[in-house]
Design a protein around this motif. Sequence first.
Motif, PDB file in Angstrom:
ATOM      1  N   PRO A 236       8.540   9.552   5.841  1.00 15.93           N
ATOM      2  CA  PRO A 236       9.111   9.172   7.140  1.00 15.93           C
ATOM      3  C   PRO A 236       8.223   9.520   8.326  1.00 15.93           C
ATOM      4  CG  PRO A 236      10.787  10.177   5.747  1.00 15.93           C
ATOM      5  CD  PRO A 236       9.479  10.362   5.032  1.00 15.93           C
ATOM      6  N   ALA A 237       7.636  10.713   8.358  1.00 12.77           N
ATOM      7  CA  ALA A 237       6.803  11.100   9.497  1.00 12.77           C
ATOM      8  C   ALA A 237       5.540  10.250   9.559  1.00 12.77           C
ATOM      9  CB  ALA A 237       6.452  12.580   9.415  1.00 12.77           C
ATOM     10  N   ALA A 238       4.932   9.991   8.399  1.00 12.75           N
ATOM     11  CA  ALA A 238       3.734   9.152   8.358  1.00 12.75           C
ATOM     12  C   ALA A 238       4.057   7.743   8.812  1.00 12.75           C
ATOM     13  CB  ALA A 238       3.149   9.142   6.951  1.00 12.75           C
ATOM     14  N   ALA A 239       5.191   7.208   8.390  1.00 13.11           N
ATOM     15  CA  ALA A 239       5.571   5.850   8.792  1.00 13.11           C
ATOM     16  C   ALA A 239       5.749   5.764  10.305  1.00 13.11           C
ATOM     17  CB  ALA A 239       6.856   5.434   8.084  1.00 13.11           C
ATOM     18  N   ALA A 240       6.320   6.795  10.905  1.00 19.39           N
ATOM     19  CA  ALA A 240       6.507   6.787  12.361  1.00 19.39           C
ATOM     20  C   ALA A 240       5.163   6.791  13.083  1.00 19.39           C
ATOM     21  CB  ALA A 240       7.334   7.997  12.774  1.00 19.39           C
ATOM     22  N   ARG A 241       4.189   7.517  12.534  1.00 16.93           N
ATOM     23  CA  ARG A 241       2.861   7.547  13.169  1.00 16.93           C
ATOM     24  C   ARG A 241       2.117   6.232  12.962  1.00 16.93           C
ATOM     25  NH1 ARG A 241       3.058  13.068  11.267  1.00 16.93           N
ATOM     26  NH2 ARG A 241       2.239  12.389   9.248  1.00 16.93           N
ATOM     27  N   LEU A 242       2.250   5.635  11.771  1.00 21.87           N
ATOM     28  CA  LEU A 242       1.483   4.435  11.443  1.00 21.87           C
ATOM     29  C   LEU A 242       2.044   3.192  12.119  1.00 21.87           C
ATOM     30  CD1 LEU A 242       0.916   5.101   7.640  1.00 21.87           C
ATOM     31  CD2 LEU A 242      -0.863   5.030   9.396  1.00 21.87           C
ATOM     32  N   GLY A 243       3.352   3.100  12.230  1.00 21.02           N
ATOM     33  CA  GLY A 243       3.964   1.900  12.789  1.00 21.02           C
ATOM     34  C   GLY A 243       4.002   0.762  11.782  1.00 21.02           C
TER      35      GLY A 243
ATOM     36  N   VAL B 147       0.861  -1.182   0.000  1.00 19.85           N
ATOM     37  CA  VAL B 147       0.000   0.000   0.000  1.00 19.85           C
ATOM     38  C   VAL B 147       0.895   1.229   0.000  1.00 19.85           C
ATOM     39  CG1 VAL B 147      -1.699   1.322   1.321  1.00 19.85           C
ATOM     40  CG2 VAL B 147      -1.899  -1.175   1.174  1.00 19.85           C
ATOM     41  N   LEU B 148       0.596   2.164  -0.873  1.00 21.86           N
ATOM     42  CA  LEU B 148       1.314   3.436  -0.944  1.00 21.86           C
ATOM     43  C   LEU B 148       0.424   4.516  -0.339  1.00 21.86           C
ATOM     44  CD1 LEU B 148       2.589   3.240  -4.651  1.00 21.86           C
ATOM     45  CD2 LEU B 148       3.594   2.203  -2.591  1.00 21.86           C
ATOM     46  N   ILE B 149       0.944   5.251   0.617  1.00 18.77           N
ATOM     47  CA  ILE B 149       0.157   6.303   1.271  1.00 18.77           C
ATOM     48  C   ILE B 149       0.873   7.632   1.081  1.00 18.77           C
ATOM     49  CG2 ILE B 149      -0.736   7.177   3.466  1.00 18.77           C
ATOM     50  CD1 ILE B 149      -1.035   4.296   4.387  1.00 18.77           C
ATOM     51  N   SER B 150       0.233   8.546   0.367  1.00 19.18           N
ATOM     52  CA  SER B 150       0.850   9.848   0.129  1.00 19.18           C
ATOM     53  C   SER B 150       0.954  10.635   1.426  1.00 19.18           C
ATOM     54  CB  SER B 150       0.072  10.632  -0.930  1.00 19.18           C
ATOM     55  OG  SER B 150      -1.207  11.021  -0.452  1.00 19.18           O
ATOM     56  N   HIS B 151      -0.084  10.555   2.272  1.00 11.59           N
ATOM     57  CA  HIS B 151      -0.036  11.161   3.602  1.00 11.59           C
ATOM     58  C   HIS B 151      -1.167  10.593   4.443  1.00 11.59           C
ATOM     59  CE1 HIS B 151      -2.757  13.694   1.299  1.00 11.59           C
ATOM     60  NE2 HIS B 151      -3.127  14.392   2.364  1.00 11.59           N
ATOM     61  N   ASP B 152      -0.961  10.603   5.739  1.00 14.60           N
ATOM     62  CA  ASP B 152      -1.879   9.912   6.650  1.00 14.60           C
ATOM     63  C   ASP B 152      -2.745  10.846   7.487  1.00 14.60           C
ATOM     64  OD1 ASP B 152       0.429  10.784   8.120  1.00 14.60           O
ATOM     65  OD2 ASP B 152      -0.180   9.472   9.760  1.00 14.60           O
TER      66      ASP B 152
ATOM     67  N   PRO C 117       3.237  -2.220   9.375  1.00 16.25           N
ATOM     68  CA  PRO C 117       4.364  -2.526   8.502  1.00 16.25           C
ATOM     69  C   PRO C 117       4.824  -1.351   7.645  1.00 16.25           C
ATOM     70  CG  PRO C 117       2.357  -3.176   7.408  1.00 16.25           C
ATOM     71  CD  PRO C 117       1.942  -2.546   8.716  1.00 16.25           C
ATOM     72  N   ALA C 118       4.675  -0.126   8.144  1.00 20.48           N
ATOM     73  CA  ALA C 118       5.015   1.048   7.349  1.00 20.48           C
ATOM     74  C   ALA C 118       6.522   1.256   7.291  1.00 20.48           C
ATOM     75  CB  ALA C 118       4.327   2.286   7.921  1.00 20.48           C
ATOM     76  N   GLN C 119       6.989   1.590   6.101  1.00 20.68           N
ATOM     77  CA  GLN C 119       8.389   1.919   5.870  1.00 20.68           C
ATOM     78  C   GLN C 119       8.453   3.335   5.321  1.00 20.68           C
ATOM     79  OE1 GLN C 119      10.560  -0.819   3.314  1.00 20.68           O
ATOM     80  NE2 GLN C 119      12.031   0.746   2.707  1.00 20.68           N
ATOM     81  N   GLY C 120       9.222   4.186   5.970  1.00 22.48           N
ATOM     82  CA  GLY C 120       9.329   5.574   5.545  1.00 22.48           C
ATOM     83  C   GLY C 120      10.379   5.759   4.467  1.00 22.48           C
ATOM     84  N   LEU C 121      10.011   6.478   3.424  1.00 23.76           N
ATOM     85  CA  LEU C 121      10.936   6.800   2.346  1.00 23.76           C
ATOM     86  C   LEU C 121      11.098   8.311   2.276  1.00 23.76           C
ATOM     87  CD1 LEU C 121       9.680   4.470  -0.555  1.00 23.76           C
ATOM     88  CD2 LEU C 121      11.612   4.077   0.973  1.00 23.76           C
ATOM     89  N   ALA C 122      12.320   8.796   2.473  1.00 22.78           N
ATOM     90  CA  ALA C 122      12.597  10.203   2.244  1.00 22.78           C
ATOM     91  C   ALA C 122      12.582  10.474   0.740  1.00 22.78           C
ATOM     92  CB  ALA C 122      13.949  10.571   2.845  1.00 22.78           C
TER      93      ALA C 122
END
Length: 268
Positions: free
Chosen positions: A94-101, A65-70, A103-108
């Motif tokens: 990266p910020a969204a991945a930190a909030r989601l936890g 799943v690709l999430i542009s913003h959460d 299996p989210a992986q943050g990409l700069a």
Amino acid sequence: MAHAVSSERRPCAVSVLGGPTTVIDIGGLRLVCDPTFDDAGDHGYLTKTAGPAATEADLGAVDAVLISHDLHPDNLDTRGRAFALGSPLVLTGPAAAARLGSPAQGLATWDMAALDRPDGGTLEVCAVPAQHGPDDGERDQDGHVNCEVTGFVLRGSGLPTVYVSGDNASVGLVARIARRMAPIDVAVLFMGAARVPAKMRGRPLTLSAQRASAAASVLGAPVVIPAHCDGWAHFSEERGDIRQAFDDAGLAGCLRTADNGTWIDLPF
């Protein structure tokens, strides 16, 4: 003949389910962008006017799943969040991945993740910049207009290169992406000229139809698929406005639309 989205995968195809929610079958993989599966109704200061054209169950198994913003419910609502967190992998900022936890992986910006394809190759997912409002919009402490937003470019050997804009209003950023990632074969552009009176003096937070046609011209993509242009009350333009703007720009030939929940097969 139009084919409805189901668990059966297409060789290379895109379907918009409503709002920003887009399914992409490519390289044997199934990706879902910005899942929003809630029924119509109020979501705080935003109002959803129509539910999705397909449900989570209709899609079957997905690979990522690709999430542009959460942070905004028109890009990730309650059921969409549950769907994303139940998937094998979420790629986002990266910020969204930190909030989601997990299996989210943050990409700069400009970072890349490689997904294994069933045929033995890989699909590269590259994070690209997006700006959720006008150039002079108020920026947060991290320099983002409105909030952190991530676009994506998908590419791999023998596959078309697909750009998914996310909530971006900047043609200048599209030009940067075009220079760095060319050639772009397919552009899924979030349009709709989203407006919220309390934000940015009510100016568009996403591409207007006219600016989307300018972005398409900059990209030079032979296929442009509009998303994020129906299903929410704050979208101020719809598909008729988009068709007119692309025709005015002499780009009607690259525009591909279909009923929500049906496939647009890509000729690659």
